[in-house]
Design a protein around this motif. Structure first.
Motif, PDB file in Angstrom:
ATOM      1  N   LEU A  85      -9.469 -10.974 -46.508  1.00 52.70           N
ATOM      2  CA  LEU A  85     -10.897 -10.795 -46.790  1.00 52.70           C
ATOM      3  C   LEU A  85     -11.697 -12.024 -46.349  1.00 52.70           C
ATOM      4  O   LEU A  85     -12.882 -11.926 -46.058  1.00 52.70           O
ATOM      5  CB  LEU A  85     -11.114 -10.542 -48.282  1.00 52.70           C
ATOM      6  N   LEU A 180     -18.949  -3.784 -50.989  1.00 50.97           N
ATOM      7  CA  LEU A 180     -18.705  -2.869 -49.867  1.00 50.97           C
ATOM      8  C   LEU A 180     -19.996  -2.202 -49.398  1.00 50.97           C
ATOM      9  O   LEU A 180     -20.196  -1.997 -48.199  1.00 50.97           O
ATOM     10  CB  LEU A 180     -17.683  -1.811 -50.309  1.00 50.97           C
ATOM     11  N   VAL A 198     -13.056   4.704 -42.171  1.00 47.86           N
ATOM     12  CA  VAL A 198     -11.958   3.789 -42.513  1.00 47.86           C
ATOM     13  C   VAL A 198     -11.987   3.460 -44.002  1.00 47.86           C
ATOM     14  O   VAL A 198     -10.938   3.396 -44.655  1.00 47.86           O
ATOM     15  CB  VAL A 198     -12.051   2.499 -41.654  1.00 47.86           C
ATOM     16  N   ALA A 202      -8.991   4.257 -46.395  1.00 43.93           N
ATOM     17  CA  ALA A 202      -8.338   3.116 -47.044  1.00 43.93           C
ATOM     18  C   ALA A 202      -8.187   3.359 -48.543  1.00 43.93           C
ATOM     19  O   ALA A 202      -7.130   3.098 -49.127  1.00 43.93           O
ATOM     20  CB  ALA A 202      -9.148   1.844 -46.796  1.00 43.93           C
ATOM     21  N   ALA A 203      -9.256   3.884 -49.158  1.00 46.88           N
ATOM     22  CA  ALA A 203      -9.203   4.170 -50.593  1.00 46.88           C
ATOM     23  C   ALA A 203      -8.138   5.230 -50.878  1.00 46.88           C
ATOM     24  O   ALA A 203      -7.328   5.099 -51.815  1.00 46.88           O
ATOM     25  CB  ALA A 203     -10.572   4.634 -51.087  1.00 46.88           C
ATOM     26  N   ALA A 206      -4.608   3.797 -50.451  1.00 52.17           N
ATOM     27  CA  ALA A 206      -4.245   2.900 -51.558  1.00 52.17           C
ATOM     28  C   ALA A 206      -3.855   3.701 -52.795  1.00 52.17           C
ATOM     29  O   ALA A 206      -2.881   3.372 -53.475  1.00 52.17           O
ATOM     30  CB  ALA A 206      -5.404   1.958 -51.862  1.00 52.17           C
TER      31      ALA A 206
ATOM     32  N   THR B  40     -12.363  -5.900 -43.508  1.00 51.45           N
ATOM     33  CA  THR B  40     -13.130  -6.247 -44.706  1.00 51.45           C
ATOM     34  C   THR B  40     -13.501  -4.990 -45.489  1.00 51.45           C
ATOM     35  O   THR B  40     -13.300  -4.914 -46.707  1.00 51.45           O
ATOM     36  CB  THR B  40     -14.412  -7.003 -44.308  1.00 51.45           C
ATOM     37  N   ALA B  42     -12.146  -1.988 -45.339  1.00 53.26           N
ATOM     38  CA  ALA B  42     -10.956  -1.282 -45.835  1.00 53.26           C
ATOM     39  C   ALA B  42     -10.407  -1.955 -47.086  1.00 53.26           C
ATOM     40  O   ALA B  42     -10.045  -1.279 -48.068  1.00 53.26           O
ATOM     41  CB  ALA B  42      -9.880  -1.241 -44.748  1.00 53.26           C
ATOM     42  N   LEU B  43     -10.357  -3.282 -47.078  1.00 47.11           N
ATOM     43  CA  LEU B  43      -9.856  -4.003 -48.255  1.00 47.11           C
ATOM     44  C   LEU B  43     -10.747  -3.747 -49.465  1.00 47.11           C
ATOM     45  O   LEU B  43     -10.254  -3.470 -50.562  1.00 47.11           O
ATOM     46  CB  LEU B  43      -9.806  -5.509 -47.965  1.00 47.11           C
ATOM     47  N   LEU B  44     -12.049  -3.819 -49.264  1.00 46.75           N
ATOM     48  CA  LEU B  44     -12.963  -3.620 -50.396  1.00 46.75           C
ATOM     49  C   LEU B  44     -12.854  -2.191 -50.920  1.00 46.75           C
ATOM     50  O   LEU B  44     -12.820  -1.967 -52.139  1.00 46.75           O
ATOM     51  CB  LEU B  44     -14.402  -3.941 -49.970  1.00 46.75           C
ATOM     52  N   ALA B  45     -12.766  -1.211 -50.018  1.00 39.05           N
ATOM     53  CA  ALA B  45     -12.660   0.192 -50.447  1.00 39.05           C
ATOM     54  C   ALA B  45     -11.355   0.420 -51.211  1.00 39.05           C
ATOM     55  O   ALA B  45     -11.332   1.098 -52.245  1.00 39.05           O
ATOM     56  CB  ALA B  45     -12.740   1.120 -49.229  1.00 39.05           C
ATOM     57  N   ALA B  46     -10.263  -0.153 -50.706  1.00 39.07           N
ATOM     58  CA  ALA B  46      -8.970   0.002 -51.386  1.00 39.07           C
ATOM     59  C   ALA B  46      -9.016  -0.661 -52.760  1.00 39.07           C
ATOM     60  O   ALA B  46      -8.473  -0.125 -53.739  1.00 39.07           O
ATOM     61  CB  ALA B  46      -7.865  -0.610 -50.535  1.00 39.07           C
TER      62      ALA B  46
END
Lengths: 262, 101
Positions: A85, A180, A198, A202-203, A206, B40, B42-46
């Protein structure tokens, strides 16, 4: 040097940059309270929380680090998530370094203060003097207030006790959504659509992986997904495939623009 | 925990320093820049998904989901960050006070 420029500076562009810097600093510093409270709710103590705010000093990475800790992730997952990040800060550094022209210890200090907010304020200024003033005042202002409010939040969170009773666990998801949110819209429609697709994928990935892999891994898998899409995706605004062409560089600059949280 | 805190901080700080030291051409490629933006997001959404709908290594639906919905509405209405977070916490606290998990 930043010390020479202030709200009393005769240059109107510099004065305007300093005013912007101060208002951005206050707005950003305030949500340090939520970071501090979430950090102790996730199981870090007050000194560890402050170590993150002082040394890491990058909101998204800090929220991510405590999020992964709270979910039970191991040290590798914490480092990888926060590090990924924080990757955008490296790209900001590439942009602001030539504008600042700092050297020696000032260069190191400038690097530490290179975050979404300082880059955004600096690159929005019309003159070189205002750019430098905007960068240093925003960086220093956010640093001081972010750390002060992190400490306040950590002490408050410590005093509150069970974080679930106050909905602090729900606040973490909301904080990530707020970080986000501004990234889901933009001028380049094609790039924006890719980011949205994306993000949703991604959500979903996960959530699907959570029952089957160790904590922290689902979030990293989402990052890997983004890397693959980024590698395969043909192009941005130009729609052409020319590597490093003039138009491509322009589109790239747009995408690297820092996004300041609401 | 200290090791995780310090190691992650060093990595993030080293990235910032690298940005100021490496030659511009190495990092400012459109593909690198685009991919960084995607990572960035993708990480925040996950992280949104994991923080809202999982617990103890399993999917878990509780008051946090309603809190996230309230946060989304607040963001649509352009509420500032602090207010978004506070509204979400208040929503979850209220629902739990009413007896929801």
């Amino acid at each position: 040097m930043p010390a020479r420029s202030s709200a009393a500076d005769p240059d109107p562009a510099v004065r305007s940059a300093v005013r912007t810097a101060l208002s951005v600093s206050v707005a950003t510093g305030l949500y340090g309270v939520s970071f501090g409270a979430l950090s102790v709710a996730a199981g870090l103590d007050v000194p560890q929380t402050m170590a993150l705010s002082l040394l890491m000093f990058s909101g998204g990475s800090q929220f991510a680090a405590v999020g992964v800790v709270g979910a039970g992730g191991g040290i590798g997952a914490v480092v990888a998530t926060a590090g990924l990040l924080g990757a955008r800060n490296g790209l900001y550094g590439v942009q602001v370094a030539p504008l600042l022209g700092a050297s020696g210890w000032r260069r190191l200090l400038a690097a530490h203060l290179t975050i979404d907010e300082s880059t955004a304020v600096a690159t929005a200024q019309p003159t070189p003097a205002a750019t430098r003033a905007g960068f240093w005042w925003t960086g220093a202002g956010v640093f001081v207030l972010w750390n002060a409010f992190s400490l306040l939040g950590a002490l408050l969170g410590d005093a509150l006790g069970d974080p679930r009773r106050y909905g602090l666990d729900a606040a973490a998801g909301a904080a990530f959504l707020a970080l986000l949110w501004p990234r889901l819209s933009g001028d380049d429609r094609r790039a924006t659509r890719t980011v949205r697709v994306v993000a949703v994928a991604a959500a979903a990935l996960a959530l699907a992986l959570t029952p089957v892999v160790p904590a922290g891994v689902p979030v990293l898998a989402a990052a890997a997904l983004a890397v693959v899409v980024g590698a395969l995706d043909g192009g941005g605004a130009g729609a052409g495939r020319g590597p490093g062409g003039g138009a491509g560089a322009g589109g790239g600059d747009d995408d690297a623009a820092p996004v300041v949280t609401p | 925990m200290w090791w995780a805190v310090l190691a992650a901080s060093v990595v993030v700080l080293a990235t910032k320093v690298a940005g100021h030291l490496v030659p511009r051409a190495l990092l400012e490629r459109p593909r690198v820049v685009r991919t960084a933006a995607l990572v960035t997001a993708a990480l925040l959404a996950a992280l949104v998904a994991v923080q809202t709908a999982t617990g103890g290594g399993a999917l878990a639906l509780d008051a946090r989901l309603a809190a996230l919905a309230v946060a989304a509405v607040a963001l649509l209405l352009r509420a500032p960050f602090v207010l978004v977070v506070l509204l979400a916490a208040a929503t979850a606290a209220l629902l739990r006070w009413l007896g929801l998990p």
